[in-house]
Design a protein around this motif. Structure first.
Motif, PDB file in Angstrom:
ATOM      1  N   GLY A 162       0.625   5.427   0.816  1.00 38.66           N
ATOM      2  CA  GLY A 162      -0.123   4.352   1.475  1.00 38.66           C
ATOM      3  C   GLY A 162      -1.043   3.551   0.581  1.00 38.66           C
ATOM      4  O   GLY A 162      -2.139   3.158   0.991  1.00 38.66           O
ATOM      5  N   VAL A 163      -0.598   3.320  -0.656  1.00 38.61           N
ATOM      6  CA  VAL A 163      -1.374   2.437  -1.548  1.00 38.61           C
ATOM      7  C   VAL A 163      -0.432   1.376  -2.132  1.00 38.61           C
ATOM      8  O   VAL A 163       0.766   1.379  -1.850  1.00 38.61           O
ATOM      9  N   THR A 164      -0.993   0.495  -2.959  1.00 45.03           N
ATOM     10  CA  THR A 164      -0.157  -0.528  -3.569  1.00 45.03           C
ATOM     11  C   THR A 164       0.473   0.021  -4.860  1.00 45.03           C
ATOM     12  O   THR A 164      -0.031   0.998  -5.420  1.00 45.03           O
ATOM     13  N   ARG A 165       1.538  -0.636  -5.298  1.00 42.62           N
ATOM     14  CA  ARG A 165       2.203  -0.212  -6.540  1.00 42.62           C
ATOM     15  C   ARG A 165       1.239  -0.339  -7.729  1.00 42.62           C
ATOM     16  O   ARG A 165       1.271   0.466  -8.659  1.00 42.62           O
ATOM     17  N   GLN A 166       0.349  -1.358  -7.661  1.00 44.95           N
ATOM     18  CA  GLN A 166      -0.612  -1.582  -8.747  1.00 44.95           C
ATOM     19  C   GLN A 166      -1.538  -0.373  -8.907  1.00 44.95           C
ATOM     20  O   GLN A 166      -1.938  -0.034 -10.019  1.00 44.95           O
ATOM     21  N   THR A 167      -1.866   0.262  -7.792  1.00 42.94           N
ATOM     22  CA  THR A 167      -2.738   1.441  -7.863  1.00 42.94           C
ATOM     23  C   THR A 167      -2.016   2.606  -8.529  1.00 42.94           C
ATOM     24  O   THR A 167      -2.598   3.317  -9.351  1.00 42.94           O
TER      25      THR A 167
ATOM     26  N   LEU B 252      -6.431  10.841  -1.966  1.00 41.13           N
ATOM     27  CA  LEU B 252      -5.208  10.250  -2.523  1.00 41.13           C
ATOM     28  C   LEU B 252      -4.541  11.230  -3.499  1.00 41.13           C
ATOM     29  O   LEU B 252      -3.308  11.349  -3.532  1.00 41.13           O
TER      30      LEU B 252
ATOM     31  N   GLU C 164       7.054   2.101  -6.553  1.00 45.75           N
ATOM     32  CA  GLU C 164       6.975   1.469  -5.240  1.00 45.75           C
ATOM     33  C   GLU C 164       7.183   2.502  -4.122  1.00 45.75           C
ATOM     34  O   GLU C 164       6.457   2.509  -3.118  1.00 45.75           O
TER      35      GLU C 164
ATOM     36  N   PRO D 124      -8.010   8.487  -8.927  1.00 44.23           N
ATOM     37  CA  PRO D 124      -7.930   8.337  -7.467  1.00 44.23           C
ATOM     38  C   PRO D 124      -8.954   9.193  -6.734  1.00 44.23           C
ATOM     39  O   PRO D 124      -9.503  10.140  -7.311  1.00 44.23           O
ATOM     40  N   SER D 125      -9.151   8.882  -5.447  1.00 47.91           N
ATOM     41  CA  SER D 125     -10.030   9.712  -4.618  1.00 47.91           C
ATOM     42  C   SER D 125      -9.367  11.068  -4.431  1.00 47.91           C
ATOM     43  O   SER D 125      -8.148  11.216  -4.654  1.00 47.91           O
TER      44      SER D 125
ATOM     45  N   ALA E 169       4.175   4.716  -3.926  1.00 44.88           N
ATOM     46  CA  ALA E 169       3.074   3.945  -3.327  1.00 44.88           C
ATOM     47  C   ALA E 169       3.218   3.894  -1.807  1.00 44.88           C
ATOM     48  O   ALA E 169       2.251   4.088  -1.075  1.00 44.88           O
ATOM     49  N   GLU E 170       4.439   3.666  -1.350  1.00 46.09           N
ATOM     50  CA  GLU E 170       4.683   3.598   0.097  1.00 46.09           C
ATOM     51  C   GLU E 170       4.407   4.937   0.767  1.00 46.09           C
ATOM     52  O   GLU E 170       3.830   4.998   1.841  1.00 46.09           O
TER      53      GLU E 170
END
Lengths: 75, 150
Positions: free
Chosen positions: A30-35, A50, A23, A46-47, A26-27
């Motif tokens: 700037g993505v979600t925890r699922q990512t 990222l 988490e 990822p890109s 992710a924060e």
């Protein structure tokens, strides 16, 4: 043609960075925890942006986080 | 289940409900003696408007409910991060592509029924049905991609 796969050391690097949680990472990027979960499980590549952001959080070069290896090869 | 998955589930349920309503109305029309142009076109309008309104209201309600649940769970007034990242956008695009392909096949089938001598109302009915089915297939494919990881 041989099949390659994007592999990563995100889980290991999180552990070595004061056990950063998914988490928190992710924060920071700037993505979600699922990512983050999908990246760690190598289900999602990822890109480039990222990938750089994640490397920046850990303060290591990109190649220390991600590698491009033959599928089936052990890490 | 992530925020996006919950949103897609709400969308899927609303599309299923609209699909069931549409089919039941068509079935009733058939029972009453066949398709009538005025009724079919008013049903078209109802289904399209309902799809738009239900989706908007569903999305707003999901947001509100999830915020309330988050506040209760964490016991804080800090807002939950309902963000859409690059993976969500890619899954969304793949879902749209699947929807588009499904709709194209539906349109082709509708045109073929007309080409093979069915009345135009059957073609129009199939067009709307294929658009509802395409949305349902798109939602399911997105949920599948989320469950699979990507």
């Amino acid at each position: 043609m041989d099949k390659y796969k994007v592999r990563n050391n995100v889980r290991k690097l999180r552990f070595h960075n004061n056990e950063l949680t998914q988490e928190q990472l992710a924060e920071k990027v700037g993505v979600t925890r699922q990512t983050i979960i999908a990246i760690e499980g190598e289900k999602y590549a990822p890109s480039l942006e990222l990938a750089f952001k994640i490397a920046l959080v850990f303060g290591v070069p990109l190649q220390d986080v991600f590698s491009y290896e033959l599928e089936g090869d052990e890490k | 289940m992530s925020y996006q998955e919950k949103n897609i589930t709400v969308s899927l349920v609303s599309h299923l409900l609209i699909g069931v309503y549409y089919l039941s109305q068509l079935f009733q029309m058939q029972q009453a003696g066949g398709l009538v142009a005025a009724k079919v076109f008013s049903l078209w309008a109802i289904v399209i408007v309902a799809a738009i309104i239900v989706n908007i209201i569903g999305s707003i309600l999901t947001n509100i409910l999830l915020s309330i649940v988050h506040a209760i769970k964490t016991r804080s007034d800090q807002e939950e991060r309902f963000i859409e990242d690059e993976r969500d956008q890619l899954i969304g695009l793949k879902g749209s592509k699947v929807s588009y392909i499904a709709f194209s096949i539906g349109v082709l089938i509708a045109m073929l029924t007309f080409a093979f001598g069915q009345p135009p109302l059957v073609m129009f009915s199939l067009l709307i049905l294929s658009s509802i089915l395409a949305e349902i297939i798109g939602d399911i494919s997105q949920l599948y991609l989320y469950r699979k990881g990507f």
